[in-house]
Design an enzyme around this catalytic site. Structure first.
Site, PDB file in Angstrom:
ATOM      1  CG  ASP A  64      11.467  47.402  14.351  1.00 54.37           C
ATOM      2  OD1 ASP A  64      11.342  47.750  13.106  1.00 54.37           O
ATOM      3  OD2 ASP A  64      10.683  47.760  15.253  1.00 54.37           O
TER       4      ASP A  64
ATOM      5  CD  GLU B 298      13.126  51.316  11.611  1.00 58.46           C
ATOM      6  OE1 GLU B 298      12.302  51.630  10.749  1.00 58.46           O
ATOM      7  OE2 GLU B 298      12.888  50.557  12.437  1.00 58.46           O
TER       8      GLU B 298
HETATM    9  C1  NOJ Z   1       9.722  49.721  11.842  1.00 63.36           C
HETATM   10  C2  NOJ Z   1       9.307  48.767  10.788  1.00 63.36           C
HETATM   11  O1  NOJ Z   1      10.226  48.849   9.752  1.00 63.36           O
HETATM   12  C3  NOJ Z   1       7.955  49.231  10.361  1.00 63.36           C
HETATM   13  O2  NOJ Z   1       7.443  48.159   9.288  1.00 63.36           O
HETATM   14  C4  NOJ Z   1       7.119  48.922  11.789  1.00 63.36           C
HETATM   15  O3  NOJ Z   1       5.992  49.121  11.543  1.00 63.36           O
HETATM   16  C5  NOJ Z   1       7.691  49.550  12.999  1.00 63.36           C
HETATM   17  N1  NOJ Z   1       9.187  49.579  12.833  1.00 63.36           N
HETATM   18  C6  NOJ Z   1       7.128  49.250  14.206  1.00 63.36           C
HETATM   19  O4  NOJ Z   1       7.620  47.891  14.428  1.00 63.36           O
END
Ligand code: NOJ
Length: 594
Positions: free
Chosen positions: A252, A314
């Protein structure tokens, strides 16, 4: 003449004979035998090796809260996922990425973790988890976990200790700074850094009279990745889940891990965001070079385990250069195998020109890394309405399925995409769950709209729960659901299923080289996929008018493996001249060049 299914099986048999597979394995691959997993998921070929499983896998993202409830509390859970593994296997996916299921106060619906090595009772138990992994494995499906690396919950024991006193041993596990006297003579935050979720990224802590930094919600303090103890603890988390049989991690918010040591103010940009803040460029908090040291270390930790574990990031990188670095700086390929391509996912219009340019660009990435594509996820408005024109949305959803599943790379689907689920925003601020929807209403309605319950059937709660669903089931569930759509050979669901099967049976689609053709066509995105002697042509009409194209290629004719919409030909075999390929509005063909 052979129908598409016979054609597919014929080819599959041919291909297996070539690679020396026996009849029992053939049965397994065609879904007839007990050992189906043996072929669909080959044993890991070693880190970065040529035939790594993730190169030809299709990933499927599950938002566990919304997938399937098994105990009637209105919230999806692990046993619910387990009960749907047969569905996933039948659909034809290879791995599931499950968004966080760890104990969490749920401010950011699981992305605020209070304990990294446990399961939140809302979702089940560790025994349920182990059972799910085993059942998935028995069906040839791998499980990828979410690794929330940038921040914890403020309820995490680490942060509780850290905030308890300035000399607590865990003080330095988070980012604490003194405030600064502003122009108004008052004490304020150390600089102008902003949270992605609105307002200052610094929150004052009365107990120790310092500010802590949070890139996201106030309840999500950032970990200090410069601290070796933090690294050790977080690498231990990876080992813990690897030992529970997971196949890898989706990391993430990875580009946010480090901040400028000089704490310089970020530059302002024109305008204001949905929360009323001045727009800012996150120059001093995104993509600092140290991110890559961590990714290399993470890779080493997981590579110590068998099975060729995968890392997906991500990484909403601003350009191909930054995206390429995610594979490894200087083309080293020692970081992540699959950085999610946000450049492509963020093309918010159906544009052959834009898609061609970006697919070409990632194809030519200097690290020779494997592209990873997606169009919908739990943060992104669903593709049915994002690309839909209000008239042809279903056909466009099928076209997007073809784009996702026939390009070279690892495709990632989002639950419900296969049935054309649409974004269903809350109608009133009182109904909003996602905090950014409350803060930014009505400009920013939050992400509830893309997280609604999976639509399994036309029953009152769409087969998701027997209780009251945590988010309402959208009205579209009456007709857009698995049960109804599986009866219709030309539904969005049937299109996904057939394309997934084609991707499995056609080596050229799964692993073959990509070559764009007809590069000046503004409306039709067309390309060849080549493997050995086999060449497949994919032509996607991204316009509302019927189009006829001519493709220059070695062959003169092509056997259509799949045409959409099905039209009069249905699934019957069809041969087209490469000089004259007709495409319906938003229609597509996948054909084997003869
Ligand atoms: C990316 C995640 O996909 C999202 O849902 C989240 O709110 C943020 N990171 C913070 O963790």
């Amino acid at each position: 003449m052979l129908g598409a299914v016979e054609l597919r099986c014929g080819l599959l048999l041919g291909m297996m004979t070539m690679v020396g597979l026996n009849a029992q394995m053939v049965k397994a691959a065609t879904g007839e035998g007990p050992g189906a997993a043996a072929i669909v998921v080959p044993a890991g070929a070693g880190a970065g090796g040529g035939d790594s499983w993730w190169r030809h896998a299709v990933l499927y993202e599950i938002y566990p809260r919304s997938f399937q409830d098994s105990n009637g509390d209105g919230i999806g859970d692990i046993n619910g996922i387990t009960s749907r593994l047969d569905y996933l296997k039948d659909l034809g996916i290879d791995a599931i990425w499950i968004t966080p299921m760890y104990p969490s106060p749920g401010v950011d619906y699981g992305y605020d973790i209070s304990d990294y090595t446990a399961i939140d009772p809302e979702y089940g138990t560790m025994a349920d988890f182990d059972h799910m992994v085993a059942e998935a494995k028995a069906r040839g499906i791998r499980v990828i976990m979410d690794y929330v690396i940038n921040h914890t919950s403020d309820q995490n024991a680490w942060f509780k200790e850290s905030r308890s006193s300035r000399d607590n041993p865990k003080r330095d596990w988070y980012v604490w700074r003194d405030g600064k006297i502003g122009e108004d003579g008052k004490l304020g935050p150390p600089n102008n850094w902003q949270s992605w979720f609105g307002h200052s990224a610094w929150t004052w802590d009365e107990t120790t009279k310092q500010y802590y930094y949070h890139y996201f919600y106030v309840q999500q303090p950032d970990l200090n990745w410069k601290n070796p103890e933090v690294r050790k603890a977080m690498y231990g988390v990876l080992e813990f889940w690897m030992k529970h049989g997971v196949a890898g991690f989706r990391i993430d918010a990875v580009s946010r891990l480090f901040e400028d040591p000089e704490m310089r103010d970020d530059p302002y940009m024109p305008g204001y965001n949905a929360y009323g803040d001045r727009n800012i460029q996150h120059k001093y908090t995104d993509d600092l070079p140290e991110v890559h040291d961590v990714l290399r270390e993470v890779r080493k930790v997981v590579d110590a385990f068998p099975g060729d574990p995968v890392l997906v990031t991500e990484a909403d990188e601003p350009n191909i250069g930054e995206l390429t670095k995610m594979y490894g700086v200087d083309g080293k390929n020692d970081e992540v195998q699959l950085p999610m391509d946000f450049q492509i996912a963020d093309v918010n219009e159906l544009s052959a020109v834009k898609f061609r340019k970006l697919f070409d660009e990632v194809e030519a990435n200097t690290a020779k890394g494997q592209p990873e594509y997606f169009f919908s996820n739990h943060d992104q408005r669903r593709q049915w309405d994002r690309y839909g024109d209000g008239v042809h949305n279903d056909q466009i959803a099928k076209l997007m399925a073809a784009l996702l599943l026939t390009t070279r790379g690892t495709p990632q689907m989002y639950y419900g995409e296969e049935i054309g689920m649409r974004t269903t925003d809350p109608a009133r601020i009182e109904d909003v769950h996602d905090p950014i929807g409350k803060l930014g209403w009505p400009k920013e309605k939050g992400r509830d709209g893309e997280r609604t319950p999976m639509q399994w059937d036309a029953s009152v709660h769409a087969g998701f729960t027997t209780g009251k669903p945590w988010l309402p089931v959208p009205p579209s569930a009456a007709t857009y659901n698995v049960q109804v759509e599986s009866q219709n050979p030309d539904s969005i669901y049937s299109t996904y299923k057939r394309l997934l099967a084609l991707r499995k049976s056609e080596p050229a689609l799964r692993d073959g080289a990509y070559e764009a053709v007809n590069e000046s066509d503004e409306h039709v995105f067309a390309y060849l996929r080549k493997s050995g002697d086999e060449t497949l042509l994919v032509a996607l009409n991204m316009s509302a008018a019927a189009r006829t194209i001519a493709v220059k290629s070695a062959g003169r004719e092509a056997d259509v493996l799949y045409r959409s919409p099905l039209g009069k030909m249905g699934l019957k075999a069809e041969t087209v001249s490469l000089g004259k390929i007709e495409l319906e509005p938003f229609g597509f063909v996948v054909a084997r060049v003869k």
